[in-house]
Design an enzyme around this catalytic site. Sequence first.
Site, mmCIF file in Angstrom:
data_model
loop_
_atom_site.group_PDB
_atom_site.id
_atom_site.type_symbol
_atom_site.label_atom_id
_atom_site.label_comp_id
_atom_site.label_asym_id
_atom_site.label_seq_id
_atom_site.Cartn_x
_atom_site.Cartn_y
_atom_site.Cartn_z
ATOM 1 N N LYS A 251 6.506 -24.171 -4.677
ATOM 2 C CA LYS A 251 6.524 -25.411 -5.452
ATOM 3 C C LYS A 251 7.898 -26.070 -5.362
ATOM 4 O O LYS A 251 8.917 -25.371 -5.286
ATOM 5 C CB LYS A 251 6.241 -25.118 -6.934
ATOM 6 N N ARG A 325 -7.088 -19.078 -9.355
ATOM 7 C CA ARG A 325 -8.525 -18.891 -9.137
ATOM 8 C C ARG A 325 -8.813 -17.579 -8.421
ATOM 9 O O ARG A 325 -9.922 -17.051 -8.522
ATOM 10 C CB ARG A 325 -9.087 -20.092 -8.367
#
Length: 474
Positions: A251, A325
């Site tokens: 990120k 996820r």
Amino acid sequence: MTISYETIHDDISELLASHNKGAIKIRALPAAELRDDFARFVTPAQAAWLDAIGWKAKPGTHALLPGETGIAEVIFALGDAEPSPASALALGALPAILPEGTYELSDFPGAPEDAVLAWLLGAYEFRRYFTRAPKPIRTLVLPEGVDRASVIARAQAVWFARELINIPANDLGPSDLADAFASMARVFKAEVKILRGAAFLEKNFPLLQTVGRASTREPCLAELHWGNTKHPKVTLVGKGICFDTGGLDIKPSPAMALMKKDMGGAASVIALGAMIMAAKLPVRLRVLVPTADNNISGNAFRPGDIVKSRAGVTVEIGNTDAEGRLVLADALAYADEDGPDLMIDMATLTGAARVALGPDLPPFYTEDEDLAAAVYKAGAHVGDPLWRLPFWMPYDRDLKSKVADVNHISNSPLAGSITAALFLKRFVKNARRYVHLDIFGWTPRALPGKPMGGEPQGVRALFEVIRNEYGRGA
């Protein structure tokens, strides 16, 4: 760092006074009522004072009315909506702005319990790392007839979740989160077990192990069981990524700054589980918290890797920054194996959800129409709003892989929250009903009853749904 569920109970309990000696009265009334018949609520001298300071009865504003020896009372303008827990939340602004003292609710059009909960929610402050003395508390006299234990229990669960989310990652790793969860569970005499890193492959949690293996802090799977086995099975699963660097798909700095909150889904299901147990609802409760760091090292998982999940589905890694996820996929498959009557997962899953609905309105997904209506209604009623988005199956095409059963991230830049929900849905086969929440887990600006910082969004709404459906408990 140790975090005590019971200490939080003590901190909240101090905010409620048992007597009204010397208490300053709060008159909380709809703004329109104050404007239309102002003279009925104040003396001529007080009216002159309010006129002199230029106070207008706008929703959410208050004024201190002087008396002979100090503040005589507080007047507070509510919104003009029908009384409800949601409208009562406006009172949650008061603990942060009123002078030190003890207050008593003398006029309020709604249920006193709603006002007390709003006060307690608004009084939270994250001050764990301050060395200065805490500011004096503002106490509220407990109105007659309000169940002290019940209202404290709900506030305590929210405070605990906020505290967990707000604690930085250097003091809250996967084992710390699992241990905090276990300590809370023991308060309710729930059965808890924690599976730690070395056993993940042996016990068949390959996706969770894949995400967590790059960290020096081993991943964990904390599991709680509580309640009568004859009661309906309610299972909660929460994403517990204690810090998310993005992995090899790292990120940028601004996007990483708040990643201590990436375990907000875990904190939320912990809070919801605590509310259910405190209310002694007649359900068979199971709570799963898969927790890990998404770090970078020589053994970090890579874009293009293919991993066989617990469910047997082979998953191509499309982007290492979509790790949540993955840990949820194994946990959901595990949770689904005993066919719960209701399964809920909560996760700080996608930025796409915030692009679509902003930080204050998390989306939820379910195929059950009655349940969807109940969740939306409960959120609006208690002031914990949620908005339904669809499991739109045509978008599942965007998860196709040429080398595995599925790619875990969409090949399209659009509908990211929906495609993430569709990825998770394929791991739920046996649950009678399933709800997925894509929460933000954070209040970016202070709102009444919701101080800036960590927030277990959707928890009060879901508790209302579960309590209404399965019985009100003790």
